[in-house]
Design a protein around this motif. Structure first.
Motif, PDB file in Angstrom:
ATOM      1  N   ILE A  79       4.233  22.155  42.984  1.00  0.00           N
ATOM      2  CA  ILE A  79       2.935  21.679  43.488  1.00  0.00           C
ATOM      3  C   ILE A  79       2.797  22.122  44.936  1.00  0.00           C
ATOM      4  CG2 ILE A  79       1.459  19.679  43.899  1.00  0.00           C
ATOM      5  CD1 ILE A  79       1.993  20.081  40.982  1.00  0.00           C
ATOM      6  N   SER A  80       1.695  22.801  45.250  1.00  0.00           N
ATOM      7  CA  SER A  80       1.467  23.299  46.608  1.00  0.00           C
ATOM      8  C   SER A  80       1.090  22.160  47.552  1.00  0.00           C
ATOM      9  CB  SER A  80       0.354  24.348  46.608  1.00  0.00           C
ATOM     10  OG  SER A  80       0.674  25.420  45.759  1.00  0.00           O
ATOM     11  N   TYR A  83      -2.027  19.433  47.324  1.00  0.00           N
ATOM     12  CA  TYR A  83      -2.544  19.363  45.955  1.00  0.00           C
ATOM     13  C   TYR A  83      -2.047  18.079  45.274  1.00  0.00           C
ATOM     14  CZ  TYR A  83      -4.405  24.097  46.041  1.00  0.00           C
ATOM     15  OH  TYR A  83      -5.149  25.219  46.337  1.00  0.00           O
ATOM     16  N   ARG A  84      -2.790  17.655  44.266  1.00  0.00           N
ATOM     17  CA  ARG A  84      -2.486  16.398  43.582  1.00  0.00           C
ATOM     18  C   ARG A  84      -1.330  16.567  42.599  1.00  0.00           C
ATOM     19  NH1 ARG A  84      -8.081  16.452  43.942  1.00  0.00           N
ATOM     20  NH2 ARG A  84      -9.013  14.671  45.007  1.00  0.00           N
ATOM     21  N   TYR A 150      -0.598  29.284  49.879  1.00  0.00           N
ATOM     22  CA  TYR A 150      -0.299  28.423  48.733  1.00  0.00           C
ATOM     23  C   TYR A 150      -1.233  28.692  47.567  1.00  0.00           C
ATOM     24  CZ  TYR A 150       3.039  26.140  51.672  1.00  0.00           C
ATOM     25  OH  TYR A 150       4.108  25.911  52.468  1.00  0.00           O
ATOM     26  N   SER A 151      -2.442  29.110  47.842  1.00  0.00           N
ATOM     27  CA  SER A 151      -3.355  29.498  46.766  1.00  0.00           C
ATOM     28  C   SER A 151      -2.842  30.754  46.076  1.00  0.00           C
ATOM     29  CB  SER A 151      -4.760  29.724  47.327  1.00  0.00           C
ATOM     30  OG  SER A 151      -5.628  30.156  46.319  1.00  0.00           O
ATOM     31  N   GLU A 154       0.061  29.836  43.879  1.00  0.00           N
ATOM     32  CA  GLU A 154      -0.377  29.180  42.644  1.00  0.00           C
ATOM     33  C   GLU A 154      -0.920  30.202  41.648  1.00  0.00           C
ATOM     34  OE1 GLU A 154      -3.165  25.385  41.277  1.00  0.00           O
ATOM     35  OE2 GLU A 154      -3.322  26.220  43.292  1.00  0.00           O
ATOM     36  N   LEU A 208      -1.327  13.006  46.647  1.00  0.00           N
ATOM     37  CA  LEU A 208      -1.282  14.345  47.216  1.00  0.00           C
ATOM     38  C   LEU A 208       0.135  14.667  47.667  1.00  0.00           C
ATOM     39  CD1 LEU A 208      -4.462  14.279  49.511  1.00  0.00           C
ATOM     40  CD2 LEU A 208      -4.258  15.351  47.269  1.00  0.00           C
ATOM     41  N   ASN A 256      -4.489   9.602  47.798  1.00  0.00           N
ATOM     42  CA  ASN A 256      -5.628  10.479  48.050  1.00  0.00           C
ATOM     43  C   ASN A 256      -6.981   9.757  47.940  1.00  0.00           C
ATOM     44  OD1 ASN A 256      -4.715  10.714  45.101  1.00  0.00           O
ATOM     45  ND2 ASN A 256      -6.833  11.436  44.978  1.00  0.00           N
ATOM     46  N   GLU A 316      -8.019  15.156  51.683  1.00  0.00           N
ATOM     47  CA  GLU A 316      -7.222  16.385  51.538  1.00  0.00           C
ATOM     48  C   GLU A 316      -7.279  17.242  52.799  1.00  0.00           C
ATOM     49  OE1 GLU A 316      -9.396  15.254  49.396  1.00  0.00           O
ATOM     50  OE2 GLU A 316      -8.622  15.309  47.343  1.00  0.00           O
TER      51      GLU A 316
END
Length: 421
Positions: A79-80, A83-84, A150-151, A154, A208, A256, A316
């Protein structure tokens, strides 16, 4: 007859000359008036007036640090940051040096599998075509968002998963004993060994994921609101807007749904707010969009008031920070915006009763060769400007105007040209 005709012509000439002389005098007077007192005009446009206070806010979150002391090895992020994650969802995986060799073997097999697929005769059932489309879209998104590390990570993870799915489908369609099927079977064996050996860090709750641990997680908590003071906040040795660095050896999970912001205020408006009042905040990342919060706690300090505001949006975006610059927006009005110098106050006599109505704001509009005066209502004044609008008929009746006054009145409109001193 001839004399009458001549007389008529002379009369017409005299009339024309008289008109010319009168017009000349009129324009001469106007020119003299302009020279004595030049007329300045401006155009009525839509605008905004806003009253805000620039402040520093300290972010307070419900965050839980996850114990990673029992884990070792090479860290792989599932999980980046920001992110949730679901409760019991995998956050990180840890791979030992022995297991790292399996990872290398799997990577080498992935290359051989791709080469084998490229040399394979075209086999494209619907599932494969769908996966190929997804891979292309993910590749495009990864290129488009290349500045977001991080995107990209992913997208890379998702692409690898889809490539593996595609390889398995193609392998299943391959003849038994073929090179591609043999490679895929070998990869599945290594993958099984790796899954049995690797350590997995799971989340104790939903929220998060953040790898930005700054040491204030146990100090700035929802349970500590009543004990917070400016003296305690001054001990936070961080710069305003400083981004907390990422360290994947430390992990926390943040609620979050809400967070708090502690804000010291010194303005008169800040001294008037009360518990449970709604308040508008503006952050750098929200631009003109305001974030609404509720005042949950107030502490009276020397010459300063500390308020703590609860917000339920933009959580976030604030994960990276502990101390931020923001605006507390006390009010914001939009509408017809004019300079204060365009507004005059006058008294009006009711034509039916003779009563005098005093101090009515007016704006004078400039037409082609004449002016008209409109009664206007001032909504807000600040910084040499006003937001105005026309009175309604009912409002004018309540002020004491007659129906005849109202029926003959002028109104101000968007793009009207008005006089300004």
């Amino acid at each position: 007859m001839a004399k009458k005709a001549i007389q008529r012509k002379q009369n017409i000439v005299l009339v024309i000359l008289s008109i010319i002389i009168i017009l000349a005098i009129f324009f001469l007077v106007k020119i003299i008036q302009l020279m004595q007192k030049p007329t300045t005009t401006t155009i009525v446009r839509n605008g905004e007036l806003i009253k805000y206070e620039e402040v520093v806010g300290y972010i307070i979150r419900d965050e839980e640090i996850v114990d990673t002391s029992k884990y070792s090895g090479i860290v792989n992020t599932t999980i980046s940051d920001g992110y949730r994650v679901a409760k019991n969802g995998t956050i990180l995986t840890y791979v030992s040096s022995t297991e790292e060799n399996l990872v290398k073997k799997i990577a080498e097999l992935d290359t051989k599998i791709q080469e084998a697929m490229d040399n394979q005769p075209s086999v494209a059932p619907r599932d494969v075509k769908t996966l190929e489309t997804e891979i292309k879209n993910q590749l495009y998104d990864a290129i488009k968002n290349k500045k977001d590390v991080y995107s990209v990570f992913e997208h890379k993870t998702n692409m690898n998963e889809n490539i593996q799915k595609k390889a398995k489908i193609v392998g299943e369609l391959s003849p038994a004993g073929s090179k591609l099927k043999s490679l895929i079977d070998e990869r599945l064996e290594y993958e099984s060994q790796l899954n049995q050996a690797k350590q997995v860090l799971k989340s104790p709750k939903a929220g998060l994921v953040s790898y930005r641990v700054d040491g204030y997680e146990s100090i700035l908590t929802p349970n500590s609101l009543s004990s917070l003071s400016l003296k305690e906040l001054d001990k936070i040795k961080m710069n305003v807007g400083q981004v907390i660095p990422i360290d994947t050896s430390k992990v926390k999970v943040i609620d979050n749904f809400f967070c708090y912001i502690a804000i010291p205020l010194q303005s008169d408006e800040g001294k008037k707010v009360n518990l449970n009042d709604k308040i508008s905040l503006r952050f750098d990342h929200t631009e003109d969009e305001l974030v609404t919060g509720t005042i949950d706690y107030i502490s009276e300090e020397k010459n300063t008031r500390l308020i703590i505001v609860k917000i339920t949006s933009n959580i976030e975006e604030l994960v990276k920070y502990r101390k931020v610059s923001l605006d507390v927006v006390w009010w914001r009005d939009t509408g017809l915006k004019v300079p204060n110098s365009a507004i005059k106050y006058t008294s009006v006599q009711n034509k039916e009763t003779g009563a005098i109505i005093e101090n009515i704001p007016t704006v004078t509009t400039q037409k082609s060769n004449y002016t008209e005066t409109a009664w206007v209502k001032i909504i807000r004044q600040a910084n040499n400007f006003s937001i105005i609008e026309n009175y309604t008929n009912q409002e004018l009746l309540e002020l004491g105007f007659s129906e005849e006054d109202i029926s003959n009145r002028q109104t101000i409109k968007l793009y009207s040209e008005i006089l300004v001193e």
